[in-house]
Enzyme design. Structure first.
Site, PDB file in Angstrom:
ATOM      1  N   ASN A  32       0.874  -1.177   0.000  1.00 25.76           N
ATOM      2  CA  ASN A  32       0.000   0.000   0.000  1.00 25.76           C
ATOM      3  C   ASN A  32       0.912   1.229   0.000  1.00 25.76           C
ATOM      4  O   ASN A  32       1.545   1.529   1.003  1.00 25.76           O
ATOM      5  CB  ASN A  32      -0.881  -0.048   1.258  1.00 25.76           C
ATOM      6  CG  ASN A  32      -1.677   1.221   1.466  1.00 25.76           C
ATOM      7  OD1 ASN A  32      -1.752   2.084   0.584  1.00 25.76           O
ATOM      8  ND2 ASN A  32      -2.286   1.348   2.648  1.00 25.76           N
ATOM      9  N   TRP A  33       0.953   1.913  -1.136  1.00 27.41           N
ATOM     10  CA  TRP A  33       1.883   3.040  -1.274  1.00 27.41           C
ATOM     11  C   TRP A  33       1.305   4.350  -0.737  1.00 27.41           C
ATOM     12  O   TRP A  33       1.974   5.387  -0.778  1.00 27.41           O
ATOM     13  CB  TRP A  33       2.325   3.192  -2.744  1.00 27.41           C
ATOM     14  CG  TRP A  33       3.275   2.107  -3.168  1.00 27.41           C
ATOM     15  CD1 TRP A  33       3.770   1.099  -2.394  1.00 27.41           C
ATOM     16  CD2 TRP A  33       3.868   1.937  -4.475  1.00 27.41           C
ATOM     17  NE1 TRP A  33       4.636   0.316  -3.130  1.00 27.41           N
ATOM     18  CE2 TRP A  33       4.709   0.804  -4.402  1.00 27.41           C
ATOM     19  CE3 TRP A  33       3.763   2.623  -5.683  1.00 27.41           C
ATOM     20  CZ2 TRP A  33       5.440   0.351  -5.502  1.00 27.41           C
ATOM     21  CZ3 TRP A  33       4.491   2.168  -6.776  1.00 27.41           C
ATOM     22  CH2 TRP A  33       5.324   1.044  -6.683  1.00 27.41           C
ATOM     23  N   HIS A  78      -9.477   0.888   4.798  1.00 30.14           N
ATOM     24  CA  HIS A  78      -8.211   1.057   5.522  1.00 30.14           C
ATOM     25  C   HIS A  78      -8.435   1.987   6.720  1.00 30.14           C
ATOM     26  O   HIS A  78      -9.227   2.931   6.636  1.00 30.14           O
ATOM     27  CB  HIS A  78      -7.149   1.642   4.582  1.00 30.14           C
ATOM     28  CG  HIS A  78      -5.782   1.646   5.185  1.00 30.14           C
ATOM     29  ND1 HIS A  78      -5.377   2.627   6.056  1.00 30.14           N
ATOM     30  CD2 HIS A  78      -4.746   0.783   5.071  1.00 30.14           C
ATOM     31  CE1 HIS A  78      -4.132   2.350   6.453  1.00 30.14           C
ATOM     32  NE2 HIS A  78      -3.726   1.242   5.860  1.00 30.14           N
ATOM     33  N   GLU A 110      -5.322  -5.264  10.414  1.00 26.93           N
ATOM     34  CA  GLU A 110      -4.293  -4.266  10.659  1.00 26.93           C
ATOM     35  C   GLU A 110      -4.570  -3.559  11.983  1.00 26.93           C
ATOM     36  O   GLU A 110      -5.372  -2.611  12.024  1.00 26.93           O
ATOM     37  CB  GLU A 110      -4.287  -3.229   9.533  1.00 26.93           C
ATOM     38  CG  GLU A 110      -3.995  -3.824   8.172  1.00 26.93           C
ATOM     39  CD  GLU A 110      -3.417  -2.771   7.237  1.00 26.93           C
ATOM     40  OE1 GLU A 110      -2.280  -2.942   6.803  1.00 26.93           O
ATOM     41  OE2 GLU A 110      -4.106  -1.761   6.967  1.00 26.93           O
ATOM     42  N   GLY A 114       2.536   1.989  10.788  1.00 25.44           N
ATOM     43  CA  GLY A 114       3.492   3.079  10.678  1.00 25.44           C
ATOM     44  C   GLY A 114       4.195   3.423  11.980  1.00 25.44           C
ATOM     45  O   GLY A 114       4.825   4.470  12.091  1.00 25.44           O
ATOM     46  N   SER A 173       3.494  -2.408  10.208  1.00 20.52           N
ATOM     47  CA  SER A 173       4.952  -2.475  10.408  1.00 20.52           C
ATOM     48  C   SER A 173       5.567  -3.812   9.995  1.00 20.52           C
ATOM     49  O   SER A 173       6.481  -4.311  10.650  1.00 20.52           O
ATOM     50  CB  SER A 173       5.307  -2.122  11.856  1.00 20.52           C
ATOM     51  OG  SER A 173       4.896  -0.788  12.138  1.00 20.52           O
ATOM     52  N   GLY A 227       2.904  -1.245   4.255  1.00 21.54           N
ATOM     53  CA  GLY A 227       2.939   0.177   3.931  1.00 21.54           C
ATOM     54  C   GLY A 227       4.374   0.617   3.688  1.00 21.54           C
ATOM     55  O   GLY A 227       4.943   0.409   2.619  1.00 21.54           O
ATOM     56  N   GLY A 228       4.986   1.209   4.709  1.00 24.36           N
ATOM     57  CA  GLY A 228       6.322   1.791   4.601  1.00 24.36           C
ATOM     58  C   GLY A 228       7.343   0.945   3.852  1.00 24.36           C
ATOM     59  O   GLY A 228       8.017   1.435   2.941  1.00 24.36           O
TER      60      GLY A 228
HETATM   61  P1  PGA Z   1       2.929   0.109   7.638  1.00 21.56           P
HETATM   62  O1  PGA Z   1       1.465   0.331   7.013  1.00 21.56           O
HETATM   63  O2  PGA Z   1       3.473  -1.164   7.031  1.00 21.56           O
HETATM   64  O3  PGA Z   1       3.715   1.322   7.238  1.00 21.56           O
HETATM   65  O4  PGA Z   1       2.751  -0.007   9.115  1.00 21.56           O
HETATM   66  C1  PGA Z   1       0.583  -0.716   6.811  1.00 21.56           C
HETATM   67  C2  PGA Z   1      -0.712  -0.230   6.206  1.00 21.56           C
HETATM   68  O5  PGA Z   1      -1.165   0.869   6.564  1.00 21.56           O
HETATM   69  O6  PGA Z   1      -1.322  -0.911   5.355  1.00 21.56           O
END
Ligand code: PGA
Length: 253
Positions: A11-12, A97, A169, A175, A215, A236-237
């Site tokens: 997920n960018w 999300h 999630e 994040g 994360s 995400g990240g």
């Molecule tokens: P993250 O984000 O890997 O940066 O924690 C995950 C997401 O929001 O799908």
């Protein structure tokens, strides 16, 4: 029991211009060519969907959207519909999300409409659920998830849900660098699978893929994937960089 095929999804969020997104997609394609045992998806911003699709079209990487609206067309300024996303190459659509729920007023009801709209055009919904830190601390995790899953899937029947993917999630892990432990995540995934079984029967609960998100990094993916009810990750990240995302994709190596 049917073997569930892992899905690693990136997920960018609101990062990368179309040029940057196409470049990262190209770097990813080079790194995952030949991967056949894992489904791979990236979800860039809407502006980058078409240029990214050009790059990944003949590769193992599939395209996803980060959001969609439930009507097919109409006077809904700023929105984009499921058929429009299909027409630019999307195979998946992330729905509900926690950032959409938190900042853009999404509710279980709107999430439900979006899931229905996606399914109607054959876009695979990646339906996101998860508790906040406060909810976990006050031991409401299971009741929150029960409500999100049940209301999010209301009026759908199991025959419509074979393309559904659920992403667990925990909001406190997104994040933040705080991943749920393998055991914490497994406990919730097992609970979500039991909810699916209760509401839709065991054929669906055996086959449905439940991703973990929050994360996820190259160094924690293998532990998470070793859990029996974790079938993939929503990243995400660490998905913004082709090298780290490809290491997550290749978690078996
Ligand atoms: P993250 O984000 O890997 O940066 O924690 C995950 C997401 O929001 O799908």
């Amino acid at each position: 029991m049917e073997q569930r095929r892992p899905l690693i999804a990136g997920n960018w969020k609101m990062y990368k211009t179309p040029e940057e997104a196409a470049e990262t997609a190209q770097q990813l394609v080079e790194r995952v060519t030949g991967v056949t045992d894992v489904d791979i998806m990236i979800a860039p911003t809407c502006a980058a969907l078409a240029p990214v699709f050009k790059v990944i079209k003949n590769s193992p990487v599939a395209l996803g959207a980060q959001n969609l609206f439930w009507e097919n067309e109409g006077a809904y300024t700023g929105e984009i519909s499921a058929p429009m996303l299909k027409s630019v190459g999307c195979e998946y659509g992330i729905i509900g999300h926690s950032e959409r729920r938190q900042y853009f007023g999404e509710t279980d009801e709107t999430v439900n409409k979006k899931i229905q709209a996606a399914i109607q055009v054959g876009l695979k919904p990646v339906f996101c659920v998860g508790e906040t830190e406060k909810e976990r601390e006050s031991e409401q995790t299971f009741s929150v998830l029960d409500k999100q899953v049940t209301k999010g899937l209301v009026s759908l029947v199991s025959e419509q849900l074979d393309m559904l993917i659920i992403a667990y999630e925990p909001v406190w892990a997104i994040g933040t660098g705080k991943t749920a432990t393998d055991a914490q995540a497994q406990e919730v995934h097992q609970f979500i699978r039991s909810l699916v079984e209760k509401n839709f029967g065991n054929a669906l609960s055996d086959s449905i893929r439940i991703l973990y998100g929050g994360s996820v990094k190259p160094d924690n993916i293998a532990g998470l994937m070793s859990m029996p009810d974790i079938d993939g990750a929503l990243v995400g990240g660490a998905s913004l960089n082709a090298e780290s995302f490809s290491q997550i994709v290749k978690f078996k190596n």
